[in-house]
Design a protein around this motif. Structure first.
Motif, PDB file in Angstrom:
ATOM      1  N   GLU A 188      -1.752 -30.646 -56.683  1.00 33.42           N
ATOM      2  CA  GLU A 188      -2.633 -31.782 -56.897  1.00 33.42           C
ATOM      3  C   GLU A 188      -4.010 -31.399 -56.380  1.00 33.42           C
ATOM      4  O   GLU A 188      -4.138 -30.507 -55.543  1.00 33.42           O
ATOM      5  CB  GLU A 188      -2.142 -33.017 -56.146  1.00 33.42           C
ATOM      6  CG  GLU A 188      -0.775 -33.514 -56.567  1.00 33.42           C
ATOM      7  CD  GLU A 188      -0.340 -34.725 -55.753  1.00 33.42           C
ATOM      8  OE1 GLU A 188      -1.003 -35.030 -54.731  1.00 33.42           O
ATOM      9  OE2 GLU A 188       0.647 -35.354 -56.128  1.00 33.42           O
ATOM     10  N   GLY A 189      -5.030 -32.078 -56.876  1.00 38.34           N
ATOM     11  CA  GLY A 189      -6.371 -31.827 -56.378  1.00 38.34           C
ATOM     12  C   GLY A 189      -7.335 -31.457 -57.482  1.00 38.34           C
ATOM     13  O   GLY A 189      -6.934 -31.188 -58.619  1.00 38.34           O
ATOM     14  N   PRO A 190      -8.641 -31.451 -57.160  1.00 35.95           N
ATOM     15  CA  PRO A 190      -9.666 -31.135 -58.152  1.00 35.95           C
ATOM     16  C   PRO A 190      -9.555 -29.688 -58.636  1.00 35.95           C
ATOM     17  O   PRO A 190      -9.512 -28.761 -57.816  1.00 35.95           O
ATOM     18  CB  PRO A 190     -10.976 -31.386 -57.415  1.00 35.95           C
ATOM     19  CG  PRO A 190     -10.626 -31.330 -55.959  1.00 35.95           C
ATOM     20  CD  PRO A 190      -9.207 -31.781 -55.842  1.00 35.95           C
ATOM     21  N   ILE A 191      -9.479 -29.508 -59.937  1.00 31.54           N
ATOM     22  CA  ILE A 191      -9.267 -28.174 -60.509  1.00 31.54           C
ATOM     23  C   ILE A 191     -10.365 -27.203 -60.080  1.00 31.54           C
ATOM     24  O   ILE A 191     -10.074 -26.091 -59.621  1.00 31.54           O
ATOM     25  CB  ILE A 191      -9.205 -28.253 -62.054  1.00 31.54           C
ATOM     26  CG1 ILE A 191      -7.945 -29.009 -62.489  1.00 31.54           C
ATOM     27  CG2 ILE A 191      -9.222 -26.852 -62.670  1.00 31.54           C
ATOM     28  CD1 ILE A 191      -7.906 -29.345 -63.969  1.00 31.54           C
ATOM     29  N   GLY A 192     -11.626 -27.603 -60.213  1.00 32.05           N
ATOM     30  CA  GLY A 192     -12.734 -26.708 -59.898  1.00 32.05           C
ATOM     31  C   GLY A 192     -12.713 -26.227 -58.464  1.00 32.05           C
ATOM     32  O   GLY A 192     -12.850 -25.028 -58.190  1.00 32.05           O
ATOM     33  N   ARG A 237       2.852 -28.034 -65.999  1.00 35.68           N
ATOM     34  CA  ARG A 237       2.828 -27.952 -64.536  1.00 35.68           C
ATOM     35  C   ARG A 237       2.106 -26.694 -64.089  1.00 35.68           C
ATOM     36  O   ARG A 237       2.458 -25.583 -64.488  1.00 35.68           O
ATOM     37  CB  ARG A 237       4.257 -27.949 -63.994  1.00 35.68           C
ATOM     38  CG  ARG A 237       4.325 -28.070 -62.478  1.00 35.68           C
ATOM     39  CD  ARG A 237       5.748 -28.285 -62.027  1.00 35.68           C
ATOM     40  NE  ARG A 237       5.817 -28.697 -60.636  1.00 35.68           N
ATOM     41  CZ  ARG A 237       6.918 -29.118 -60.052  1.00 35.68           C
ATOM     42  NH1 ARG A 237       8.060 -29.184 -60.731  1.00 35.68           N
ATOM     43  NH2 ARG A 237       6.906 -29.478 -58.776  1.00 35.68           N
ATOM     44  N   ALA A 238       1.090 -26.859 -63.264  1.00 35.21           N
ATOM     45  CA  ALA A 238       0.296 -25.730 -62.776  1.00 35.21           C
ATOM     46  C   ALA A 238       0.225 -25.769 -61.258  1.00 35.21           C
ATOM     47  O   ALA A 238       0.204 -26.842 -60.645  1.00 35.21           O
ATOM     48  CB  ALA A 238      -1.105 -25.763 -63.377  1.00 35.21           C
ATOM     49  N   ALA A 296      -2.368 -24.045 -68.847  1.00 34.10           N
ATOM     50  CA  ALA A 296      -1.712 -25.326 -68.580  1.00 34.10           C
ATOM     51  C   ALA A 296      -2.450 -26.488 -69.221  1.00 34.10           C
ATOM     52  O   ALA A 296      -1.870 -27.550 -69.458  1.00 34.10           O
ATOM     53  CB  ALA A 296      -1.590 -25.545 -67.071  1.00 34.10           C
ATOM     54  N   SER A 297      -3.729 -26.286 -69.523  1.00 32.57           N
ATOM     55  CA  SER A 297      -4.512 -27.346 -70.172  1.00 32.57           C
ATOM     56  C   SER A 297      -4.187 -27.479 -71.655  1.00 32.57           C
ATOM     57  O   SER A 297      -4.604 -28.440 -72.303  1.00 32.57           O
ATOM     58  CB  SER A 297      -6.012 -27.079 -70.007  1.00 32.57           C
ATOM     59  OG  SER A 297      -6.450 -26.028 -70.877  1.00 32.57           O
ATOM     60  N   GLY A 298      -3.456 -26.488 -72.195  1.00 32.82           N
ATOM     61  CA  GLY A 298      -3.089 -26.525 -73.605  1.00 32.82           C
ATOM     62  C   GLY A 298      -3.722 -25.436 -74.444  1.00 32.82           C
ATOM     63  O   GLY A 298      -3.423 -25.310 -75.634  1.00 32.82           O
ATOM     64  N   MET A 299      -4.588 -24.618 -73.833  1.00 29.52           N
ATOM     65  CA  MET A 299      -5.207 -23.523 -74.574  1.00 29.52           C
ATOM     66  C   MET A 299      -4.174 -22.430 -74.858  1.00 29.52           C
ATOM     67  O   MET A 299      -3.324 -22.147 -74.020  1.00 29.52           O
ATOM     68  CB  MET A 299      -6.374 -22.933 -73.776  1.00 29.52           C
ATOM     69  CG  MET A 299      -7.562 -23.861 -73.630  1.00 29.52           C
ATOM     70  SD  MET A 299      -8.905 -23.132 -72.639  1.00 29.52           S
ATOM     71  CE  MET A 299      -9.533 -21.883 -73.784  1.00 29.52           C
ATOM     72  N   LYS A 300      -4.258 -21.819 -76.032  1.00 28.54           N
ATOM     73  CA  LYS A 300      -3.427 -20.671 -76.361  1.00 28.54           C
ATOM     74  C   LYS A 300      -4.081 -19.407 -75.803  1.00 28.54           C
ATOM     75  O   LYS A 300      -5.270 -19.391 -75.462  1.00 28.54           O
ATOM     76  CB  LYS A 300      -3.243 -20.551 -77.869  1.00 28.54           C
ATOM     77  CG  LYS A 300      -2.483 -21.713 -78.495  1.00 28.54           C
ATOM     78  CD  LYS A 300      -1.061 -21.773 -77.973  1.00 28.54           C
ATOM     79  CE  LYS A 300      -0.249 -22.861 -78.659  1.00 28.54           C
ATOM     80  NZ  LYS A 300       1.117 -22.973 -78.091  1.00 28.54           N
ATOM     81  N   THR A 304      -9.528 -33.289 -64.907  1.00 32.61           N
ATOM     82  CA  THR A 304     -10.330 -32.925 -63.739  1.00 32.61           C
ATOM     83  C   THR A 304      -9.462 -32.551 -62.542  1.00 32.61           C
ATOM     84  O   THR A 304      -9.931 -31.911 -61.606  1.00 32.61           O
ATOM     85  CB  THR A 304     -11.265 -34.080 -63.326  1.00 32.61           C
ATOM     86  OG1 THR A 304     -10.485 -35.246 -63.034  1.00 32.61           O
ATOM     87  CG2 THR A 304     -12.256 -34.385 -64.442  1.00 32.61           C
ATOM     88  N   ARG A 305      -8.173 -32.944 -62.589  1.00 34.33           N
ATOM     89  CA  ARG A 305      -7.270 -32.681 -61.478  1.00 34.33           C
ATOM     90  C   ARG A 305      -6.043 -31.903 -61.956  1.00 34.33           C
ATOM     91  O   ARG A 305      -5.606 -32.043 -63.105  1.00 34.33           O
ATOM     92  CB  ARG A 305      -6.835 -33.998 -60.821  1.00 34.33           C
ATOM     93  CG  ARG A 305      -7.996 -34.766 -60.177  1.00 34.33           C
ATOM     94  CD  ARG A 305      -7.522 -36.040 -59.502  1.00 34.33           C
ATOM     95  NE  ARG A 305      -6.595 -35.780 -58.409  1.00 34.33           N
ATOM     96  CZ  ARG A 305      -6.962 -35.449 -57.160  1.00 34.33           C
ATOM     97  NH1 ARG A 305      -8.241 -35.341 -56.848  1.00 34.33           N
ATOM     98  NH2 ARG A 305      -6.059 -35.230 -56.228  1.00 34.33           N
ATOM     99  N   ILE A 306      -5.475 -31.104 -61.081  1.00 31.59           N
ATOM    100  CA  ILE A 306      -4.345 -30.242 -61.435  1.00 31.59           C
ATOM    101  C   ILE A 306      -3.170 -31.068 -61.956  1.00 31.59           C
ATOM    102  O   ILE A 306      -2.534 -30.704 -62.949  1.00 31.59           O
ATOM    103  CB  ILE A 306      -3.906 -29.401 -60.216  1.00 31.59           C
ATOM    104  CG1 ILE A 306      -5.019 -28.428 -59.810  1.00 31.59           C
ATOM    105  CG2 ILE A 306      -2.621 -28.631 -60.513  1.00 31.59           C
ATOM    106  CD1 ILE A 306      -4.765 -27.720 -58.488  1.00 31.59           C
TER     107      ILE A 306
END
Length: 275
Positions: free
Chosen positions: A138-142, A120-121, A65-69, A112-114
């Motif tokens: 929503e919320g901090p990804i880590g 959309r993740a 979802a961040s854009g990585m293949k 840093t956040r979903i």
């Protein structure tokens, strides 16, 4: 050979006007199969509008979802070992903690956040205090991902806003429920087939095997929600913490995805021809 009767362009066209959702199950190291599934979908030109994940599936979900293949995700894992994601903890409520997993994600994801991710993740975990499945949009990804990955006993639980969370697989290992209403076609990927008969008589392995059995059983309801179900049956004997055969695991995901999508498209085509 896949797609001998239906060209890949036709496959892409069948999905281009549909919102495709993707639900990725937990399964520890078997989660590498999710990367193989994404490779197959990219090859076929199928782009999800939303991606939900539990445990290992949540890691792949936020990275994608961040854009990585898919190839970038595979490369990011590289020669990684479990020690690169975990560290020993005082065994009060878990033997290991996932602090290094947070660092791994922080280095690779700009957001840093979903809710800041380009795609959309949805990260699913189990609210341990209130005994219910939760879907973080929503919320901090880590924090959310480590909560989703925290297999009880093996990993320490994670507190978010005063609530204790553990692995999403405790209640709903395949997060189809969290994304079903957001798509037209739902693809579910279950990388937790029933485990094999061999296991070591150790506390951590007994805990992980118990998790495997439980998560396989609680996925049935969510499997029924999916339009396409991809099940990696050939990797059930692999240990949940063994990432050495990751290439074999990724290939399993790729092959099973191609077969399942091929069957889905064939069935659609046959039904249209019979109308």
């Amino acid at each position: 050979m896949f797609f001998t009767t239906l060209c890949m362009d036709n496959v892409a066209k069948m999905f281009e006007n549909k919102r495709v959702g993707l639900a990725l199950s937990g399964g520890g190291a078997r989660g590498f199969a999710h990367v193989g599934v994404l490779m197959a979908m990219e090859e076929l030109g199928i782009v999800p509008c939303a991606i939900a994940g539990v445990s290992a599936g949540s890691i792949v979900a936020v990275l994608y979802a961040s854009g990585m293949k898919a190839a970038d995700i595979a490369k990011a894992f590289g020669e990684m070992s479990m020690g690169d994601l975990t560290e020993i903890a005082m065994p009060k409520n878990g033997f290991l903690k996932l602090t290094k997993l947070k660092e791994f994600l922080k280095k690779r994801i700009a957001a840093t956040r979903i809710e800041e991710l380009p795609m959309r993740a949805i990260v699913c975990a189990t609210d341990f205090d209130n005994c219910r499945p939760v879907a973080f949009e929503e919320g901090p990804i880590g924090d959310c991902v480590t909560a989703s990955c925290s297999i009880p006993i093996v990993f320490q639980p994670v507190k978010i806003n005063g609530v204790t969370y553990v692995d999403g697989g405790v209640m709903r290992n395949l997060p189809a429920w969290s994304v079903r209403d957001k798509c037209d076609v739902l693809v579910g990927v279950n990388v937790s087939p029933m485990p094999g008969t061999k296991y070591r008589n150790s506390l951590i392995e007994i805990a992980s095997r118990s998790y495997d059995i439980m998560s396989r059983s609680n996925a049935r309801e969510d499997i029924a929600m999916c339009d396409i179900t991809i099940q990696t049956r050939g990797i059930g004997e692999l240990n949940v913490f063994d990432i050495k055969p990751k290439n074999k695991i990724m290939k399993s995901g790729y092959d099973e995805a191609m077969t399942a999508i091929n069957n889905y498209v064939k069935n659609l085509t046959n039904n249209e021809n019979n109308v």
